[in-house]
Write a protein that holds these residues in place. Sequence first.
Motif, PDB file in Angstrom:
ATOM      1  N   LEU A 183       0.774  -1.210   0.048  1.00 17.90           N
ATOM      2  CA  LEU A 183       0.118  -0.093  -0.075  1.00 17.90           C
ATOM      3  C   LEU A 183       0.920   1.204  -0.041  1.00 17.90           C
ATOM      4  N   THR A 184       2.006   1.296   0.844  1.00 15.76           N
ATOM      5  CA  THR A 184       2.743   2.344   0.861  1.00 15.76           C
ATOM      6  C   THR A 184       3.459   2.492  -0.497  1.00 15.76           C
ATOM      7  N   ASP A 185       3.831   1.628  -1.217  1.00 14.92           N
ATOM      8  CA  ASP A 185       4.354   1.738  -2.539  1.00 14.92           C
ATOM      9  C   ASP A 185       3.515   2.050  -3.614  1.00 14.92           C
ATOM     10  N   THR A 186       2.251   2.374  -3.344  1.00 13.32           N
ATOM     11  CA  THR A 186       1.269   2.932  -4.340  1.00 13.32           C
ATOM     12  C   THR A 186       1.572   4.549  -4.448  1.00 13.32           C
ATOM     13  N   SER A 187       2.397   4.822  -3.592  1.00 14.64           N
ATOM     14  CA  SER A 187       2.829   6.470  -3.687  1.00 14.64           C
ATOM     15  C   SER A 187       4.367   6.605  -4.280  1.00 14.64           C
ATOM     16  N   LEU A 188       4.503   7.218  -5.295  1.00 16.90           N
ATOM     17  CA  LEU A 188       5.690   7.131  -5.999  1.00 16.90           C
ATOM     18  C   LEU A 188       6.410   8.854  -5.563  1.00 16.90           C
ATOM     19  N   LEU A 189       7.321   8.785  -4.772  1.00 21.89           N
ATOM     20  CA  LEU A 189       7.876  10.030  -4.392  1.00 21.89           C
ATOM     21  C   LEU A 189       9.189  10.407  -4.758  1.00 21.89           C
ATOM     22  N   ALA A 190       9.765  11.608  -4.949  1.00 30.49           N
ATOM     23  CA  ALA A 190      10.801  11.987  -5.456  1.00 30.49           C
ATOM     24  C   ALA A 190      11.988  11.777  -4.533  1.00 30.49           C
ATOM     25  N   PRO A 191      13.248  10.886  -4.890  1.00 26.98           N
ATOM     26  CA  PRO A 191      14.087  10.650  -4.031  1.00 26.98           C
ATOM     27  C   PRO A 191      15.044  11.652  -3.720  1.00 26.98           C
ATOM     28  N   PHE A 192      15.067  12.792  -4.419  1.00 26.22           N
ATOM     29  CA  PHE A 192      15.914  13.967  -4.443  1.00 26.22           C
ATOM     30  C   PHE A 192      15.452  15.176  -5.080  1.00 26.22           C
ATOM     31  N   ASP A 193      15.969  16.555  -4.549  1.00 21.02           N
ATOM     32  CA  ASP A 193      15.383  17.724  -5.334  1.00 21.02           C
ATOM     33  C   ASP A 193      15.868  17.184  -7.205  1.00 21.02           C
ATOM     34  N   GLY A 194      14.963  17.699  -8.002  1.00 23.04           N
ATOM     35  CA  GLY A 194      15.291  17.696  -9.302  1.00 23.04           C
ATOM     36  C   GLY A 194      14.194  18.156 -10.196  1.00 23.04           C
ATOM     37  N   ILE A 195      14.516  18.092 -11.547  1.00 24.35           N
ATOM     38  CA  ILE A 195      13.708  18.307 -12.658  1.00 24.35           C
ATOM     39  C   ILE A 195      13.232  17.188 -13.241  1.00 24.35           C
ATOM     40  N   ILE A 196      11.599  16.958 -13.477  1.00 24.04           N
ATOM     41  CA  ILE A 196      11.094  16.047 -14.154  1.00 24.04           C
ATOM     42  C   ILE A 196      11.464  16.321 -15.778  1.00 24.04           C
TER      43      ILE A 196
END
Length: 226
Positions: A183-196
């Motif tokens: 369930l936690t893995d259903t959210s994808l979070l940025a691992p560091f500051d950056g640009i898409i």
Amino acid sequence: KSMVVEAPAAESSYRFPGRVKAAEEVELSFRVSGTLVALPVKEGQEVKRGELIARLDPRDFETSIASVKSQINQAKAQLKAMRRGERSENIRSMEAQVRASQAQYNEAQLNFDRYAKLYKDKVVSKMEYDNALAARDVAKANLESSKESLAVGQHGSRQEDIEGQRSVIEGLQSQRKQAQDALTDTSLLAPFDGIISHTYVENHQDIEAKSSIVKLQNINDSVQIT
């Protein structure tokens, strides 16, 4: 004799072909499969570490957690019955639980049979087929657990059976943790500051585990020239 040495009119310059890219870049993906319900980022957007990149529909995962919790409660009730036996009114309650579990299993089996035919005919996706299969298996496990609880309440148990039931509970608790992690893995979070720098999917799309969702470039590190 003497002469004045003057600076050259123009500095020498050299040109080399190459490509400049971020020193750190990564393609982000989910560890689990599901339907994308949130994609709040766009190409060129700056994101902070921990910021939401994408989210899958959590309902199936929440259902799995609830199902495992139900099995744990049944297993604990069964262990309690194994330790002290059950009175006649509790036996009747267990019999009612068996009948209810049997009805749920029958319905889940019919639903799975329907999805199996639709999947064979290529009408539904593999994910929908897997969900129906999982629901059938969960209903079957619940039915078997309720039957075992009834048998224990009626006949009592040996000490080795009690120890075995404790192991069953520990196994179910491990399954609950795995379901919670999913369930936690259903959210994808940025691992560091950056640009898409690139997006690979559209919102509401069915996503397979490990499929690339976006490419994230670190804007704070040095660049590489190749």
